[in-house]
Enzyme design. Structure first.
Site: not given
Length: 497
Positions: A142, A380, A382
């Protein structure tokens, strides 16, 4: 299920014990030695049971990696679609742009701005990473993805027209955001709030005509820039040759003691990005400078961006000024974010020279691009998506743009982060130093987040910490003359503010 992967079952233990009991190992060794001494003959090597045992964890690690990859693909391969609420009476700041969502035009401008940011997430089913069995970065990559988004924003400013927006942003209408007025049950009259992808409503004829003409011109310009947009995205492809793809970044990270599957911190990623840009043709017109000890040394930046100042520069064609991305790894507190720095972070994210902040929550990286009130706006990484085949002529760009803005409180921000800036020209760099310097000096804290200093890092005994500089090896100043002596050798350690 995964906690017992490295254990051995009781059945396996009893089976081994049963075999061993048939003929004691020590007895067999003694017989072999007696036979060898009597015949003076060197037997063929027998596979060592200890060596076989040593190989077993490798196979187990491979199996564990595959199982963990499969689990992460499932874990990050889906998402719950939720609506983020925005206050219509407070401005949203996005990297130098401000939006007050009290009209349709402002909502549309914010929508186009957000969707046009490059969104880089976990991917699966890409070619195996060298030195591992991994074909996905789910669960560990990430921070690399956040770093990619930070670099992509710098490249958008470097390669695309000013205030460029993605012409096909209207395609992403699957997720809405909500707009509300705090403590007010009645909406202002005449201000309908459209959904995320709703068409614009009409305004007065004069404004409508002027605005439509301007938007038509910008739309034509942005459409002409689409080939550059596509080429920019391919630089981050999940194939080994892609200069800013995960394969290349992981390979560069080996020099910092990292490998595929490790978690990368924001400081390490900053140096990985610097080296990645320097290795590519993009580095001919763009340089990346990483601050040392929370300090940007202006002379080092000038040496990096102006080849004429570098005595070793032999190519006459390289005399033009290079644009520069400046990355500043900082730590804004101890175990948690120091609240005194929140206003300063807000002011930094309000600057048009800022390209964002990579950080997030502990072991959960996010890419921060703005804020509203006490909430950070972020992209994000993820979310696990299939790898995109860039060899196809008309590959889709939709998975590289996000339609769902997300927010989180400043109080949850991890203090360890890296702040990014971009300057196209020397004048832009000097202006950036001045503006950012004023923002930093306005902090309530005694010590600023970072500083701009005249001179070079080597003058302060910092040469060993960075390869940003050029020129011959420096003469280190005596310890009592060095500017800032609190230097730490670990790549993820910072001066605590």
């Amino acid at each position: 299920m995964f906690r017992n992967m490295n254990s051995v079952s009781s059945n396996a233990v009893s089976f081994v014990a049963g075999v061993m009991q048939e003929e004691p190992l020590e007895s067999r060794r003694q017989q072999t030695l007696e036979w060898q001494n009597s015949h003076r003959f060197r037997p063929h090597p027998v596979p060592s049971t200890s060596r076989d045992a040593a190989e077993e964890p490798d196979e187990m690690d491979k199996l564990k990696a595959k199982l963990m990859s499969a689990w992460n693909n499932v874990k990050y391969g889906w998402t719950v679609k939720t609506k983020t609420s925005f206050n219509k009476t407070s401005p949203i700041f996005v990297l130098g742009h401000a939006y007050l969502l009290n009209s349709e035009d402002e909502v549309e401008r914010f929508r186009l701005d957000f969707v046009s940011r490059i969104w880089l997430t976990y991917r699966r089913e890409f070619p195996q990473l060298e030195g591992s069995t991994l074909t996905t970065d789910c669960g560990w990559g990430c921070m690399l993805r956040s770093g990619q988004m930070l670099l992509a924003q710098g490249l958008l400013l470097h390669l695309m027209p000013p205030d460029w927006t993605w012409p096909d942003a209207h395609q992403l209408t699957d997720v809405d955001f909500e707009i509300f007025r705090p403590r007010s049950p009645v909406r202002a009259a005449g201000v309908p709030i459209p959904s995320f992808g709703a068409p614009r409503a009409s305004t007065t004829p004069e404004k409508s005509c002027s605005s439509s003409q301007k938007k038509k011109t910008e739309s034509s310009r942005d459409r002409l820039a689409e080939p550059t947009h596509k080429k920019l995205v391919t630089l981050f492809g999940d194939q080994p040759p892609a200069p800013f793809g995960v394969h290349q970044l992981v390979d560069i990270g080996k020099g910092s003691g990292k490998k595929a599957g490790d978690w990368y911190g924001p400081s390490v990623v900053a140096h990985i990005l610097r080296k990645a840009v320097a290795k590519t043709s993009v580095g001919q017109s763009l340089a990346v400078y990483v601050a040392q000890d929370c300090t940007v040394y202006k002379e080092d930046v000038l040496q990096l961006c102006d080849p004429s100042l570098n005595q070793r520069a032999a190519d006459p064609s390289s005399q033009a000024w290079k644009s520069v991305i400046i990355l500043v790894p900082v730590r804004l507190g101890g175990e948690a974010l120091n609240p005194s720095y929140i206003e300063c972070v807000k002011n930094i994210l309000s600057l048009d020279c800022c390209i964002g902040i990579i950080g997030g929550k502990p072991k959960h990286s996010l890419y921060f691009i703005g804020f509203q009130d006490e909430q950070l706006l972020y992209l994000d990484p993820h979310y696990c998506q299939p790898v995109v085949d860039f060899t196809q002529a008309n590959f889709s760009l939709e998975s590289f743009h996000c339609s769902s803005p997300k927010k989180m409180p400043f109080s949850r921000m991890d203090p360890s982060c890296t702040i990014g800036f971009y300057a196209r020209t020397k004048e832009d760099f000097e202006s950036m130093c001045s503006v950012v310097g004023m923002v930093l000096s306005s902090s309530k804290e005694k010590y600023p987040i970072f500083t701009f200093v005249d001179g070079r890092g080597q003058d302060y005994g910092l040469d060993a910490l960075s390869s940003n500089h050029f020129g011959p090896p420096p003469r280190l100043l005596p310890a009592e003359q060095r500017g800032r002596g609190n230097i730490r050798q670990g790549s993820e350690e910072f001066v605590f503010l």
